[in-house]
Design a protein around this motif. Sequence first.
Motif, PDB file in Angstrom:
ATOM      1  N   ILE A  73       0.845  -1.199   0.000  1.00 11.81           N
ATOM      2  CA  ILE A  73       0.000   0.000   0.000  1.00 11.81           C
ATOM      3  C   ILE A  73       0.880   1.249   0.000  1.00 11.81           C
ATOM      4  O   ILE A  73       1.953   1.256   0.611  1.00 11.81           O
ATOM      5  N   LEU A  74       0.410   2.272  -0.699  1.00  9.70           N
ATOM      6  CA  LEU A  74       1.045   3.598  -0.613  1.00  9.70           C
ATOM      7  C   LEU A  74       0.108   4.497   0.186  1.00  9.70           C
ATOM      8  O   LEU A  74      -1.080   4.566  -0.108  1.00  9.70           O
ATOM      9  N   VAL A  77       7.817   5.263 -11.351  1.00  7.90           N
ATOM     10  CA  VAL A  77       7.342   4.759 -12.654  1.00  7.90           C
ATOM     11  C   VAL A  77       8.525   4.129 -13.396  1.00  7.90           C
ATOM     12  O   VAL A  77       8.430   3.030 -13.946  1.00  7.90           O
ATOM     13  N   LYS A  78       9.671   4.823 -13.345  1.00 12.04           N
ATOM     14  CA  LYS A  78      10.883   4.324 -14.012  1.00 12.04           C
ATOM     15  C   LYS A  78      11.331   2.981 -13.412  1.00 12.04           C
ATOM     16  O   LYS A  78      11.787   2.086 -14.117  1.00 12.04           O
ATOM     17  N   ASN A 129      -3.436   7.309 -11.376  1.00  7.21           N
ATOM     18  CA  ASN A 129      -3.308   6.848 -12.767  1.00  7.21           C
ATOM     19  C   ASN A 129      -1.978   6.167 -13.048  1.00  7.21           C
ATOM     20  O   ASN A 129      -1.919   5.242 -13.853  1.00  7.21           O
ATOM     21  N   SER A 130      -0.920   6.618 -12.375  1.00  8.47           N
ATOM     22  CA  SER A 130       0.426   6.146 -12.749  1.00  8.47           C
ATOM     23  C   SER A 130       0.935   4.979 -11.909  1.00  8.47           C
ATOM     24  O   SER A 130       1.834   4.263 -12.357  1.00  8.47           O
ATOM     25  N   LEU A 131       0.436   4.804 -10.690  1.00  7.18           N
ATOM     26  CA  LEU A 131       1.081   3.854  -9.767  1.00  7.18           C
ATOM     27  C   LEU A 131       0.194   2.676  -9.368  1.00  7.18           C
ATOM     28  O   LEU A 131       0.553   1.907  -8.475  1.00  7.18           O
ATOM     29  N   ASN A 158      -6.600  -3.713 -10.428  1.00  8.47           N
ATOM     30  CA  ASN A 158      -7.465  -3.863  -9.240  1.00  8.47           C
ATOM     31  C   ASN A 158      -6.964  -3.107  -8.004  1.00  8.47           C
ATOM     32  O   ASN A 158      -7.328  -3.440  -6.879  1.00  8.47           O
ATOM     33  N   CYS A 159      -6.120  -2.118  -8.200  1.00  2.00           N
ATOM     34  CA  CYS A 159      -5.655  -1.294  -7.073  1.00  2.00           C
ATOM     35  C   CYS A 159      -6.871  -0.633  -6.405  1.00  2.00           C
ATOM     36  O   CYS A 159      -7.754  -0.113  -7.087  1.00  2.00           O
TER      37      CYS A 159
END
Length: 277
Positions: free
Chosen positions: A6-7, A69-70, A97-99, A103-104
């Motif tokens: 989790i973030l 992302v990289k 959108n990016s991470l 199913n996040c």
Amino acid sequence: MDYKRILTVQDISCFGQCSLTVALPILSACGVETVIIPSAVLSTHTGGFTDFTFRDLSDDIPKIKDHWVKEGIDFDAIYTGYLGSEKQINMIKDLFNSLSRPNCIKIVDPAMADNGKLYYGFDQAYADSMATLCSEADLVLPNITEACFMTGFEYKEVYDEEYVLSLLKALEDKGMENIILTGVSYSPETTGVLVKTKGNIQYYCHKRIPVGSHGTGDVFASAFSGALLSGKTEFDAAKVAAEYTLRCIENTQGDENHRYGVKFETAIPYLIELLGK
Ligand code: PXL
């Protein structure tokens, strides 16, 4: 072994037992890999203190995201709490959108108000902006005050079930589908949490302790998120979070010198028991 990541994005209030200093240990205790982005660093939380420091970390957020992302770093859940500005709210939409892994679960606690009032530094424009973030989340965890600020609904101290159902409908009209509404109290001795998921509404009622403590919303949201990721349903996760938060408040009661957050550390063994681990 199912090991979820989790973030959580919220501030570090260095002193005061709220936001990240609460979320990180609680989520870790739930057995979840917990990754953080601090949205700001404050010397204390803003309620009950004056002259606190505030360092806005907005500029770091897109840079941290780009690096991740990289590196291909992504998440099973993203949970946001107190954010420092409208600008940060828009950055969170980009993180969603990016991470996100497939199913996040995107969880937004619109931590910005309580007892009919916005916290220091926030205004209606912030609440409107938070409502747009909530509409992009899978689950939102407002209290009654936050729900009112996001919908323009009249805030009431005393209300009935009809009022609460209309408030839920107003949140739905703003695009919030799955709602965990906290602090829903129909009698002075009890309070509870209303869980609306996939059109189904359930209410968990429990004892109310009539003291106001800081950070209990963060304790609840962190325990809820951890319990959900450890496999509980939304309703069972809300029950775990409610009982744990109640125990934290009980463990703090009677200590006149502890008038900021709650002694959440002392109830961590109880949280683990509730999770059945
Ligand atoms: O607990 C919510 C919270 C988190 N972070 C900061 C706060 C508050 C509530 O006042 O001021 C900085």
